[in-house]
Design a protein around this motif. Structure first.
Motif, PDB file in Angstrom:
ATOM      1  N   VAL A  74       0.833  -1.206   0.000  1.00  8.45           N
ATOM      2  CA  VAL A  74       0.000   0.000   0.000  1.00  8.45           C
ATOM      3  C   VAL A  74       0.866   1.253   0.000  1.00  8.45           C
ATOM      4  O   VAL A  74       0.573   2.241  -0.694  1.00  8.45           O
ATOM      5  CB  VAL A  74      -0.955  -0.008   1.216  1.00  8.45           C
ATOM      6  CG1 VAL A  74      -1.672   1.335   1.335  1.00  8.45           C
ATOM      7  CG2 VAL A  74      -1.966  -1.129   1.093  1.00  8.45           C
ATOM      8  N   VAL A  75       1.964   1.224   0.756  1.00  7.34           N
ATOM      9  CA  VAL A  75       2.870   2.376   0.801  1.00  7.34           C
ATOM     10  C   VAL A  75       3.460   2.651  -0.581  1.00  7.34           C
ATOM     11  O   VAL A  75       3.585   3.808  -1.009  1.00  7.34           O
ATOM     12  CB  VAL A  75       3.993   2.131   1.830  1.00  7.34           C
ATOM     13  CG1 VAL A  75       5.072   3.213   1.719  1.00  7.34           C
ATOM     14  CG2 VAL A  75       3.422   2.101   3.235  1.00  7.34           C
ATOM     15  N   LEU A  76       3.824   1.580  -1.310  1.00  4.81           N
ATOM     16  CA  LEU A  76       4.395   1.750  -2.641  1.00  4.81           C
ATOM     17  C   LEU A  76       3.364   2.258  -3.648  1.00  4.81           C
ATOM     18  O   LEU A  76       3.704   3.015  -4.557  1.00  4.81           O
ATOM     19  CB  LEU A  76       4.978   0.424  -3.129  1.00  4.81           C
ATOM     20  CG  LEU A  76       6.260  -0.039  -2.431  1.00  4.81           C
ATOM     21  CD1 LEU A  76       6.624  -1.444  -2.893  1.00  4.81           C
ATOM     22  CD2 LEU A  76       7.403   0.919  -2.730  1.00  4.81           C
ATOM     23  N   VAL A  77       2.124   1.825  -3.481  1.00  2.15           N
ATOM     24  CA  VAL A  77       1.074   2.215  -4.427  1.00  2.15           C
ATOM     25  C   VAL A  77       0.443   3.558  -4.048  1.00  2.15           C
ATOM     26  O   VAL A  77      -0.189   4.214  -4.877  1.00  2.15           O
ATOM     27  CB  VAL A  77       0.001   1.105  -4.501  1.00  2.15           C
ATOM     28  CG1 VAL A  77      -1.143   1.493  -5.425  1.00  2.15           C
ATOM     29  CG2 VAL A  77       0.623  -0.201  -4.968  1.00  2.15           C
ATOM     30  N   MET A  78       0.655   3.989  -2.828  1.00  7.52           N
ATOM     31  CA  MET A  78       0.005   5.205  -2.330  1.00  7.52           C
ATOM     32  C   MET A  78       0.224   6.437  -3.205  1.00  7.52           C
ATOM     33  O   MET A  78      -0.695   7.262  -3.346  1.00  7.52           O
ATOM     34  CB  MET A  78       0.473   5.484  -0.896  1.00  7.52           C
ATOM     35  CG  MET A  78      -0.365   6.525  -0.165  1.00  7.52           C
ATOM     36  SD  MET A  78       0.200   6.756   1.535  1.00  7.52           S
ATOM     37  CE  MET A  78      -0.163   5.127   2.223  1.00  7.52           C
ATOM     38  N   PRO A  79       1.421   6.627  -3.818  1.00  7.98           N
ATOM     39  CA  PRO A  79       1.558   7.808  -4.693  1.00  7.98           C
ATOM     40  C   PRO A  79       0.532   7.877  -5.808  1.00  7.98           C
ATOM     41  O   PRO A  79       0.234   8.969  -6.309  1.00  7.98           O
ATOM     42  CB  PRO A  79       2.984   7.637  -5.250  1.00  7.98           C
ATOM     43  CG  PRO A  79       3.706   6.877  -4.199  1.00  7.98           C
ATOM     44  CD  PRO A  79       2.691   5.936  -3.634  1.00  7.98           C
ATOM     45  N   ASP A  91       6.306   7.645 -12.157  1.00  2.73           N
ATOM     46  CA  ASP A  91       4.856   7.694 -12.329  1.00  2.73           C
ATOM     47  C   ASP A  91       4.265   6.317 -12.623  1.00  2.73           C
ATOM     48  O   ASP A  91       3.189   5.973 -12.128  1.00  2.73           O
ATOM     49  CB  ASP A  91       4.509   8.663 -13.465  1.00  2.73           C
ATOM     50  CG  ASP A  91       3.010   8.877 -13.593  1.00  2.73           C
ATOM     51  OD1 ASP A  91       2.357   9.129 -12.568  1.00  2.73           O
ATOM     52  OD2 ASP A  91       2.500   8.787 -14.719  1.00  2.73           O
ATOM     53  N   PHE A  92       4.966   5.502 -13.426  1.00  6.23           N
ATOM     54  CA  PHE A  92       4.404   4.230 -13.883  1.00  6.23           C
ATOM     55  C   PHE A  92       4.871   3.025 -13.080  1.00  6.23           C
ATOM     56  O   PHE A  92       4.368   1.916 -13.311  1.00  6.23           O
ATOM     57  CB  PHE A  92       4.750   4.005 -15.358  1.00  6.23           C
ATOM     58  CG  PHE A  92       4.101   4.986 -16.294  1.00  6.23           C
ATOM     59  CD1 PHE A  92       2.727   5.154 -16.287  1.00  6.23           C
ATOM     60  CD2 PHE A  92       4.856   5.741 -17.178  1.00  6.23           C
ATOM     61  CE1 PHE A  92       2.109   6.055 -17.147  1.00  6.23           C
ATOM     62  CE2 PHE A  92       4.260   6.645 -18.036  1.00  6.23           C
ATOM     63  CZ  PHE A  92       2.886   6.806 -18.022  1.00  6.23           C
ATOM     64  N   LEU A  93       5.820   3.192 -12.177  1.00  7.17           N
ATOM     65  CA  LEU A  93       6.369   2.050 -11.448  1.00  7.17           C
ATOM     66  C   LEU A  93       5.301   1.217 -10.726  1.00  7.17           C
ATOM     67  O   LEU A  93       5.350  -0.020 -10.776  1.00  7.17           O
ATOM     68  CB  LEU A  93       7.433   2.522 -10.454  1.00  7.17           C
ATOM     69  CG  LEU A  93       8.199   1.431  -9.713  1.00  7.17           C
ATOM     70  CD1 LEU A  93       8.922   0.515 -10.695  1.00  7.17           C
ATOM     71  CD2 LEU A  93       9.197   2.051  -8.735  1.00  7.17           C
ATOM     72  N   PRO A  94       4.340   1.820 -10.032  1.00  3.75           N
ATOM     73  CA  PRO A  94       3.302   0.996  -9.376  1.00  3.75           C
ATOM     74  C   PRO A  94       2.526   0.116 -10.345  1.00  3.75           C
ATOM     75  O   PRO A  94       2.094  -0.984  -9.980  1.00  3.75           O
ATOM     76  CB  PRO A  94       2.384   2.041  -8.716  1.00  3.75           C
ATOM     77  CG  PRO A  94       3.254   3.233  -8.522  1.00  3.75           C
ATOM     78  CD  PRO A  94       4.170   3.239  -9.704  1.00  3.75           C
ATOM     79  N   PHE A  95       2.356   0.575 -11.592  1.00  2.00           N
ATOM     80  CA  PHE A  95       1.639  -0.222 -12.585  1.00  2.00           C
ATOM     81  C   PHE A  95       2.442  -1.448 -13.007  1.00  2.00           C
ATOM     82  O   PHE A  95       1.865  -2.403 -13.542  1.00  2.00           O
ATOM     83  CB  PHE A  95       1.321   0.627 -13.814  1.00  2.00           C
ATOM     84  CG  PHE A  95       0.366   1.743 -13.546  1.00  2.00           C
ATOM     85  CD1 PHE A  95      -0.992   1.509 -13.458  1.00  2.00           C
ATOM     86  CD2 PHE A  95       0.823   3.037 -13.373  1.00  2.00           C
ATOM     87  CE1 PHE A  95      -1.884   2.539 -13.206  1.00  2.00           C
ATOM     88  CE2 PHE A  95      -0.050   4.077 -13.120  1.00  2.00           C
ATOM     89  CZ  PHE A  95      -1.406   3.828 -13.033  1.00  2.00           C
TER      90      PHE A  95
END
Length: 261
Positions: free
Chosen positions: A95-100, A138-142
């Protein structure tokens, strides 16, 4: 059952027709006509004989490839640790990684731009590098999410069996984890590569004045040249379809080989 199924699917079919099929038909109409509405292929001929337009396409592919590769290199170890690292609060870290992603896109890139400005002083000195950093951020969580999902679905007994047979962690990663997580990798590549080809907003915000396909489309529509703007959109759609078909075939072949074993 068939009538009941149709009643439930009717709203979705209507939505697809109104907001997917009809816009695509309008796009194709403008792409294959001139300003007078007459059918023509001159829009496509002009694009593929224009060295500037082709260089824009190649640069877009290049920046998308580099962004995708960097994202994959960063995402896979991260997803692997989260999925197989036996962390006490793995879901919390995810969740912390995806939070941005929950924060407005413009605010994220603006904050990153300020950090890069403090480090470099003048962002115009390294436009390509800054574009890659911003797009990767910007795209890393994807890229992380589909790989993480694929890794969490793997049977833990596979790793236990590999360990019992004397395989090292690196060999287990290369021979079991990566091959079996190919669908997640391909999904992540699709989710990063395709938007990175057209996301000209990031380039504008980090002072990269080089055109990519998104900015080229925008310039045509801003000048009310709908025919050429639609033509480039169709070219991108065909490219996206080709990448999707290739990746789907790769996943299918990998699945069949895995099933054959």
């Amino acid at each position: 059952m068939k009538k009941s199924a149709w009643k439930f699917s009717a709203p979705y079919v209507l939505f697809l027709v109104l907001f997917v099929v009809l816009p695509l038909l309008v796009l194709c109409y403008y792409a294959f006509t001139n300003s007078s509405g007459q059918p023509t292929l001159s829009n496509f001929i002009g694009f593929f004989t224009n060295t500037r337009a082709l260089s824009t396409l190649l640069y877009s592919i290049w920046i998308a490839l580099v962004t995708t590769l960097v994202s994959l290199i960063l995402a896979y170890p991260t997803a692997y640790v989260l999925a197989r690292g036996h962390l006490r609060n793995g879901d919390v870290w995810l969740v912390v990684l995806v939070m941005p992603m929950w924060i407005n896109f413009t605010l994220r890139v603006t904050a990153l731009k300020e950090i890069l400005s403090l480090i470099e002083g003048n962002l115009a000195f390294h436009p390509f590098l800054n574009s890659i950093i911003a797009m990767t951020y910007d795209f890393l969580p994807f890229m992380i999410m589909p790989i993480y999902t694929a890794l969490t679905k793997l049977d833990p007994q596979l790793f236990e069996a590999a360990s019992d047979l004397g395989a090292t962690k690196l060999r287990t990663l290369l021979k079991i984890a990566i091959p079996l997580s190919i669908p997640g990798i391909v999904s992540g590549i699709m989710m990063v590569f395709l938007p990175a080809m057209t996301n000209y907003v990031v380039l504008d915000m980090v002072y990269n004045s080089t055109y990519i396909m998104g900015s080229l489309i925008g310039s045509y529509f801003n000048s009310y040249d709908w025919n050429n703007g639609a033509m480039i959109s169709v070219v991108l759609l065909l490219l996206i379809f080709s990448v999707y078909s290739l990746s789907s075939k790769l996943v299918s072949d990998r699945t069949q080989k895995g099933g054959g074993r």
